[in-house]
Scaffold this active site. Structure first.
Site, PDB file in Angstrom:
ATOM      1  N   HIS A  53      10.015  31.453   9.982  1.00  0.00           N
ATOM      2  CA  HIS A  53      10.656  32.467  10.819  1.00  0.00           C
ATOM      3  C   HIS A  53      12.067  31.996  11.152  1.00  0.00           C
ATOM      4  CE1 HIS A  53       6.781  34.531  12.466  1.00  0.00           C
ATOM      5  NE2 HIS A  53       6.657  34.182  11.199  1.00  0.00           N
ATOM      6  N   GLU A  55      13.763  31.710  13.891  1.00  0.00           N
ATOM      7  CA  GLU A  55      13.885  30.777  15.005  1.00  0.00           C
ATOM      8  C   GLU A  55      13.460  29.367  14.604  1.00  0.00           C
ATOM      9  OE1 GLU A  55      12.676  34.801  16.885  1.00  0.00           O
ATOM     10  OE2 GLU A  55      12.325  33.716  15.022  1.00  0.00           O
ATOM     11  N   CYS A  83       8.224  35.565  18.397  1.00  0.00           N
ATOM     12  CA  CYS A  83       6.776  35.709  18.261  1.00  0.00           C
ATOM     13  C   CYS A  83       6.093  34.510  18.930  1.00  0.00           C
ATOM     14  CB  CYS A  83       6.410  35.800  16.788  1.00  0.00           C
ATOM     15  SG  CYS A  83       6.488  34.199  15.929  1.00  0.00           S
ATOM     16  N   CYS A  86       7.076  31.124  17.278  1.00  0.00           N
ATOM     17  CA  CYS A  86       8.467  30.762  17.561  1.00  0.00           C
ATOM     18  C   CYS A  86       8.645  30.378  19.022  1.00  0.00           C
ATOM     19  CB  CYS A  86       9.405  31.901  17.182  1.00  0.00           C
ATOM     20  SG  CYS A  86       9.445  32.195  15.400  1.00  0.00           S
TER      21      CYS A  86
END
Length: 160
Positions: A53, A55, A83, A86
């Site tokens: 992801h 992040e 999310c 993250c």
């Protein structure tokens, strides 16, 4: 606030580019003292990595750049609300501030629904969809506990 807008506009640009390149519609930037330490896009499909992801990728870059696993004096800017994975990574990296644009509800409308994960995290192990059990083998439990003892006795350990 004006500075936030600059970084958030960059997040939008990075997320648009990510979509054009076949990545996910997410981006993140990590800033320290006005300097960009890292910027990343979602690379889940490009790298075949469910942890890639934006992040998490940005955290990895910033930590390498600073040669540190802590990002205590930084701000993470993201194109969308982080999310659960993250968010956990942000806490582990000790990032004190996050500024995002799209909400998790808007992400859900685009097909990125984290509500199942949030629900599962709050359930006891026996009620989760994922089968999670502790081994009943006491000998293994005892041996594994000794690793923690070794860790605690290590004079040069780096606590995190």
């Amino acid at each position: 606030m004006v500075q936030d807008q600059v970084y958030l506009e960059k997040c939008i640009s990075l997320a648009k580019q990510s979509v054009k390149e076949g990545g996910g519609p997410f981006s993140a930037i990590i800033v320290q003292n006005g300097d960009i330490l890292a910027e990343a896009n979602n690379r889940v499909t490009l790298d075949h990595d469910p942890t890639a992801h934006a992040e998490v990728c940005a955290i990895r870059q910033a930590c390498r750049k600073l040669s540190s696993f802590e990002l205590k004096k930084t701000v993470l800017y993201a194109s969308s609300e982080p999310c659960p994975m993250c968010l956990a990574a942000i806490y582990w990296a000790r990032i004190p501030e996050v500024v995002y644009i799209n909400t998790c509800f808007e992400a859900r409308q685009a097909g990125f629904d984290d509500s199942f994960i949030y629900q599962q995290l709050n359930l006891p192990h026996q009620e989760k969809k994922l089968h999670i059990t502790q081994t009943p083998l006491q000998s293994l439990q005892n041996e594994a506990k000794l690793i923690f003892t070794d860790w605690l006795q290590k004079a040069d350990r780096v606590d995190y």
